[in-house]
Design an enzyme around this catalytic site. Structure first.
Site, PDB file in Angstrom:
ATOM      1  N   GLY A 189      14.026   4.719  11.186  1.00  0.00           N
ATOM      2  CA  GLY A 189      14.302   4.617   9.998  1.00  0.00           C
ATOM      3  C   GLY A 189      15.051   2.875   9.888  1.00  0.00           C
ATOM      4  O   GLY A 189      14.526   1.968  10.606  1.00  0.00           O
ATOM      5  N   LYS A 213       7.192   8.630  17.539  1.00  0.00           N
ATOM      6  CA  LYS A 213       8.136   7.779  18.047  1.00  0.00           C
ATOM      7  C   LYS A 213       8.550   7.640  19.279  1.00  0.00           C
ATOM      8  O   LYS A 213       8.775   6.591  19.948  1.00  0.00           O
ATOM      9  CB  LYS A 213       9.405   8.255  17.096  1.00  0.00           C
ATOM     10  CG  LYS A 213       9.282   7.976  15.633  1.00  0.00           C
ATOM     11  CD  LYS A 213      10.479   8.658  14.864  1.00  0.00           C
ATOM     12  CE  LYS A 213      10.089   8.677  13.345  1.00  0.00           C
ATOM     13  NZ  LYS A 213      11.237   9.615  12.648  1.00  0.00           N
ATOM     14  N   GLY A 261      14.710   8.280   4.657  1.00  0.00           N
ATOM     15  CA  GLY A 261      14.854   8.196   3.366  1.00  0.00           C
ATOM     16  C   GLY A 261      14.409   6.910   2.792  1.00  0.00           C
ATOM     17  O   GLY A 261      14.146   5.842   3.719  1.00  0.00           O
ATOM     18  N   LEU A 321       0.690  -1.273  -0.077  1.00  0.00           N
ATOM     19  CA  LEU A 321       0.125   0.111  -0.073  1.00  0.00           C
ATOM     20  C   LEU A 321       0.869   1.197   0.072  1.00  0.00           C
ATOM     21  O   LEU A 321       1.342   1.393   0.948  1.00  0.00           O
ATOM     22  CB  LEU A 321      -0.780  -0.032   1.422  1.00  0.00           C
ATOM     23  CG  LEU A 321      -1.760  -1.138   1.545  1.00  0.00           C
ATOM     24  CD1 LEU A 321      -2.555  -1.142   2.905  1.00  0.00           C
ATOM     25  CD2 LEU A 321      -2.573  -1.638   0.421  1.00  0.00           C
ATOM     26  N   VAL A 371      10.312   3.622  13.627  1.00  0.00           N
ATOM     27  CA  VAL A 371      11.137   4.300  14.634  1.00  0.00           C
ATOM     28  C   VAL A 371      12.538   4.381  14.189  1.00  0.00           C
ATOM     29  O   VAL A 371      13.325   3.425  13.900  1.00  0.00           O
ATOM     30  CB  VAL A 371      11.034   3.789  16.128  1.00  0.00           C
ATOM     31  CG1 VAL A 371      12.023   4.553  17.168  1.00  0.00           C
ATOM     32  CG2 VAL A 371       9.672   3.627  16.491  1.00  0.00           C
ATOM     33  N   HIS A 381       3.204   3.814  -2.931  1.00  0.00           N
ATOM     34  CA  HIS A 381       4.103   3.890  -3.783  1.00  0.00           C
ATOM     35  C   HIS A 381       5.186   5.273  -3.657  1.00  0.00           C
ATOM     36  O   HIS A 381       5.240   5.756  -4.860  1.00  0.00           O
ATOM     37  CB  HIS A 381       3.869   3.528  -5.113  1.00  0.00           C
ATOM     38  CG  HIS A 381       4.918   3.036  -6.093  1.00  0.00           C
ATOM     39  ND1 HIS A 381       5.412   3.621  -7.549  1.00  0.00           N
ATOM     40  CD2 HIS A 381       5.682   1.736  -6.120  1.00  0.00           C
ATOM     41  CE1 HIS A 381       6.309   3.115  -7.621  1.00  0.00           C
ATOM     42  NE2 HIS A 381       6.738   1.765  -7.197  1.00  0.00           N
ATOM     43  N   GLY A 382       5.163   5.643  -2.479  1.00  0.00           N
ATOM     44  CA  GLY A 382       6.077   6.949  -2.442  1.00  0.00           C
ATOM     45  C   GLY A 382       7.545   6.725  -2.182  1.00  0.00           C
ATOM     46  O   GLY A 382       7.929   5.837  -2.807  1.00  0.00           O
ATOM     47  N   VAL A 387       9.057   5.633   0.260  1.00  0.00           N
ATOM     48  CA  VAL A 387       9.568   4.341   0.828  1.00  0.00           C
ATOM     49  C   VAL A 387       8.869   2.994   0.101  1.00  0.00           C
ATOM     50  O   VAL A 387       9.535   1.984  -0.407  1.00  0.00           O
ATOM     51  CB  VAL A 387       8.868   4.068   2.526  1.00  0.00           C
ATOM     52  CG1 VAL A 387       9.735   2.917   2.908  1.00  0.00           C
ATOM     53  CG2 VAL A 387       9.583   5.394   2.982  1.00  0.00           C
TER      54      VAL A 387
HETATM   55  N1  LIG Z   1      10.427   8.898   4.118  1.00  0.00           N
HETATM   56  C1  LIG Z   1      10.726   8.349   5.249  1.00  0.00           C
HETATM   57  O1  LIG Z   1      11.913   8.583   5.501  1.00  0.00           O
HETATM   58  C2  LIG Z   1      10.107   7.370   6.162  1.00  0.00           C
HETATM   59  C3  LIG Z   1      10.733   6.729   7.468  1.00  0.00           C
HETATM   60  C4  LIG Z   1      10.154   6.129   7.983  1.00  0.00           C
HETATM   61  C5  LIG Z   1       8.957   5.970   8.135  1.00  0.00           C
HETATM   62  N2  LIG Z   1       7.991   6.555   7.089  1.00  0.00           N
HETATM   63  C6  LIG Z   1       6.649   6.193   6.935  1.00  0.00           C
HETATM   64  O2  LIG Z   1       6.395   5.509   6.039  1.00  0.00           O
HETATM   65  C7  LIG Z   1       5.153   5.701   5.254  1.00  0.00           C
HETATM   66  C8  LIG Z   1       5.556   6.320   3.802  1.00  0.00           C
HETATM   67  O3  LIG Z   1       6.180   7.243   3.996  1.00  0.00           O
HETATM   68  P1  LIG Z   1       6.803   7.887   2.463  1.00  0.00           P
HETATM   69  O4  LIG Z   1       7.979   8.899   2.884  1.00  0.00           O
HETATM   70  O5  LIG Z   1       6.856   7.064   1.514  1.00  0.00           O
HETATM   71  O6  LIG Z   1       5.530   8.868   2.290  1.00  0.00           O
HETATM   72  P2  LIG Z   1       5.259   9.469   0.558  1.00  0.00           P
HETATM   73  O7  LIG Z   1       3.999  10.519   1.066  1.00  0.00           O
HETATM   74  O8  LIG Z   1       6.545   9.380  -0.257  1.00  0.00           O
HETATM   75  O9  LIG Z   1       4.172   8.129   0.008  1.00  0.00           O
HETATM   76  C9  LIG Z   1       2.910   7.794   0.508  1.00  0.00           C
HETATM   77  C10 LIG Z   1       2.273   7.152  -0.713  1.00  0.00           C
HETATM   78  O10 LIG Z   1       1.038   6.597  -0.348  1.00  0.00           O
HETATM   79  C11 LIG Z   1       0.034   6.914  -1.359  1.00  0.00           C
HETATM   80  N3  LIG Z   1      -1.458   7.108  -0.781  1.00  0.00           N
HETATM   81  C12 LIG Z   1      -1.682   7.770   0.357  1.00  0.00           C
HETATM   82  N4  LIG Z   1      -2.746   7.665   0.686  1.00  0.00           N
HETATM   83  C13 LIG Z   1      -3.325   6.709  -0.125  1.00  0.00           C
HETATM   84  C14 LIG Z   1      -4.326   5.742  -0.182  1.00  0.00           C
HETATM   85  N5  LIG Z   1      -5.591   6.272   0.438  1.00  0.00           N
HETATM   86  N6  LIG Z   1      -4.368   4.730  -1.201  1.00  0.00           N
HETATM   87  C15 LIG Z   1      -3.512   4.383  -1.760  1.00  0.00           C
HETATM   88  N7  LIG Z   1      -2.188   5.090  -1.944  1.00  0.00           N
HETATM   89  C16 LIG Z   1      -2.178   6.239  -0.997  1.00  0.00           C
HETATM   90  C17 LIG Z   1       0.722   8.426  -1.865  1.00  0.00           C
HETATM   91  O11 LIG Z   1      -0.093   8.571  -3.170  1.00  0.00           O
HETATM   92  C18 LIG Z   1       2.084   8.147  -1.940  1.00  0.00           C
HETATM   93  O12 LIG Z   1       2.562   7.427  -2.935  1.00  0.00           O
HETATM   94  C19 LIG Z   1       4.536   6.762   6.289  1.00  0.00           C
HETATM   95  O13 LIG Z   1       3.880   6.301   7.389  1.00  0.00           O
HETATM   96  C20 LIG Z   1       5.959   7.521   6.989  1.00  0.00           C
HETATM   97  O14 LIG Z   1       5.567   7.762   8.205  1.00  0.00           O
HETATM   98  C21 LIG Z   1       8.646   7.171   6.065  1.00  0.00           C
HETATM   99  N1  LIG Z   2      10.187  12.227   8.322  1.00  0.00           N
HETATM  100  C1  LIG Z   2      10.716  11.439   9.159  1.00  0.00           C
HETATM  101  C2  LIG Z   2      10.975  10.078   8.404  1.00  0.00           C
HETATM  102  C3  LIG Z   2      11.376   9.123   9.136  1.00  0.00           C
HETATM  103  O1  LIG Z   2      10.857   8.556  10.320  1.00  0.00           O
HETATM  104  C4  LIG Z   2      12.179  11.997   9.575  1.00  0.00           C
HETATM  105  O2  LIG Z   2      12.418  12.859   9.112  1.00  0.00           O
HETATM  106  O3  LIG Z   2      12.802  11.222  10.326  1.00  0.00           O
HETATM  107 NA    NA Z   3      14.058   1.328  12.960  1.00  0.00          NA
END
Ligand SMILES: NC(=O)c1ccc[n+]([C@@H]2O[C@H](COP(=O)([O-])OP(=O)(O)OC[C@H]3O[C@@H](n4cnc5c(N)ncnc54)[C@H](O)[C@@H]3O)[C@@H](O)[C@H]2O)c1
Ligand SMILES: N[C@@H](CCO)C(=O)O
Ligand code: NA
Length: 437
Positions: free
Chosen positions: A141, A212, A311, A16, A139, A18-19, A21
């Site tokens: 990353g 976190k 990241g 679920l 928590v 495709h951003g 992560v």
């Molecule tokens: N980016 C980081 O460094 C990082 C690190 C640790 C945890 N996270 C967590 O991982 C998760 C994803 O983060 P990210 O940075 O990839 O976010 P992002 O905003 O880059 O990607 C989220 C994706 O989910 C899609 N989306 C949102 N709502 C949707 C729905 N209802 N149905 C289908 N697709 C939907 C968006 O279009 C997007 O492609 C978040 O919970 C974030 O807190 C991110």
């Molecule tokens: N937005 C968060 C992603 C990792 O959880 C950060 O900057 O640490």
């Molecule tokens: Na971790």
């Protein structure tokens, strides 16, 4: 003897999001399919990717047919073994995770916001379903910290966890400190590099770190701490003057998550706020988007976990680690250890936290000012560690660093100082961590 690919079972994985992560998870799952099959003992077949908008371009070299906007349809497919939730936010993520568990899938998520708000509902659902709910990515990353707290240290007594757990704010503070970047420039960079949350307010206001902290405190102290229990101050109020003032004291400014328990173990507390820490403190040298978490426990002593905290690729590493374990468990027909939150410990408010303050006051430069200021500290039983005057005349500033006191006493002291006629402005108030009492 090594099994041939064809002899492997297949486990089906739904993704679920495709951003930042999710796209990296999909890429690695595809690229490393053969090696992951060897590690799991089954092939991991990516059967669908839920996205918000329809895709026909087969982004990232993936089969366009994998993409769907029907996330609920995907998680409730009968043949899905593991669901990876990487869309973030509370809804629809919670409903999707609960539906996935009810339909018999194990769940891997990086969604700290949801876990910190309603982790209990998710973990109860996982237990009821007899499925794994894993969230190493939530928590710090890539840094293994959830599993160490949940498993490795579960026989010890954790006393305190202190950490830099938000990459975006550490990146911003570091850039402001070392290259003199503005807040806005540094935030733009952090967003471009994929560290920031979809809404970066969650990073800069401290909510992400507070989520976190709630997860860490729950795991470390075997009790339930939610985001509402965490005192939270972000970095939007940190000025270049604060950073310069910290440098004058041989300190740097960091956003810390601090989780501790009282010596009798009956109460716990979790807070997130900017602090000044001495240059020689190990956390001071954590640069860029790196994270570091210190754990102090009774028998193990002090442990430090350090690494990339945000990241796409680093976070995907944590997700894939959870996926491999969840998949192995599915093959064996078992699930990992449940979360144990048996202790209903009191969660203390910020007023009872014991801390030190750095306070900068713009004052009239005349006889008796220092005595009046010192009197306010004395009235609140706050002991002064150091005091120095900078500038003269209209530019006179007193910089006071206190010994440890309750946060309530310190904040009352600051309120009283603001009322003193000879104090023109309280220009900076920041807590201080590190050496000193
Ligand atoms: N980016 C980081 O460094 C990082 C690190 C640790 C945890 N996270 C967590 O991982 C998760 C994803 O983060 P990210 O940075 O990839 O976010 P992002 O905003 O880059 O990607 C989220 C994706 O989910 C899609 N989306 C949102 N709502 C949707 C729905 N209802 N149905 C289908 N697709 C939907 C968006 O279009 C997007 O492609 C978040 O919970 C974030 O807190 C991110
Ligand atoms: N937005 C968060 C992603 C990792 O959880 C950060 O900057 O640490
Ligand atoms: Na971790």
């Amino acid at each position: 003897m090594t099994a041939t690919h064809d002899s492997f079972h297949t486990l089906r994985v739904a993704l679920l999001g495709h951003g930042s992560v999710g796209s990296e998870v999909a890429r690695l799952l595809t690229r490393d399919a053969d090696e992951l099959a060897q590690r799991v003992g089954a092939r991991l077949e990516l059967v669908g990717i839920a996205v918000r908008r329809p895709r026909s371009d087969g982004e990232g070299g993936l089969d366009p047919a994998l993409f769907t906007t029907d996330a609920m349809g995907l998680v409730t497919r009968d043949d899905v073994d593991v669901v990876i939730e990487l869309i973030g936010g509370i809804e629809p993520a919670r409903s999707l995770i609960l539906a996935a568990l009810e339909h018999g899938a194990s769940v891997v998520t990086g969604n700290k916001a949801l876990l910190a708000e309603d982790g209990e509902t998710l973990s109860r659902a996982a237990q009821a379903a007899g499925r794994d709910l894993s969230y190493e990515a939530a928590v710090a990353g890539a840094i293994p910290i959830v599993r160490p707290l949940r498993e490795s240290l579960t026989g010890d007594h954790v006393r305190r966890v202190l950490g830099i757990v938000n990459g975006t704010t550490n990146y911003i503070l570091d850039a402001m400190t070392t290259s003199g970047s503005s807040f806005v420039e540094a935030l733009d960079d952090a967003q471009r590099l994929g560290y920031a949350e979809a809404d970066p307010t969650a990073d800069v206001e401290g909510f992400d770190a507070a989520s976190k902290a709630a997860i860490i405190a729950s795991l470390a102290f075997h009790t339930r701490v939610t985001i509402d229990d965490v005192h939270c101050e972000g970095i939007t109020g940190v000025t270049s003057a604060d950073i310069a003032s910290a440098a004058d004291m041989g300190c740097v400014v960091k956003l810390l998550a601090i989780c501790d328990r009282t010596p009798d173990g009956q109460a716990v507390a979790a807070r997130v706020h900017p602090v000044m820490i001495p240059d020689d403190h190990p956390l001071a040298s954590v640069r860029g988007a790196y994270n570091a978490v210190f754990v102090e426990s009774e028998s193990a002593g002090r442990l430090m976990f350090y690494g990339p905290g945000a990241g796409g690729a680093p976070t995907a590493s944590a997700v894939l680690g959870d996926l491999v374990v969840a998949a192995r468990n599915r093959l064996l027909g078992v699930c990992g250890p449940p979360e144990r939150t048996h202790a209903e410990r009191t969660v203390l408010g910020i007023g009872e936290a014991r801390t030190r303050y750095h306070i900068a006051l713009d004052v009239d430069d005349k006889a008796g000012v220092l005595a009046s200021v010192a009197q306010v500290f004395a009235e609140h039983e706050v002991s002064i560690s150091t005091v120095r005057q900078e500038g003269h005349g209209d530019d006179a500033q007193l910089v006071v660093v206190t010994h440890t006191a309750t946060d309530a006493a310190l904040s009352q002291t600051v309120d009283r100082l603001r009322d003193l006629p000879m104090v023109r402005d309280v220009s900076s108030v920041m807590r201080v961590e590190g050496e000193g009492q």
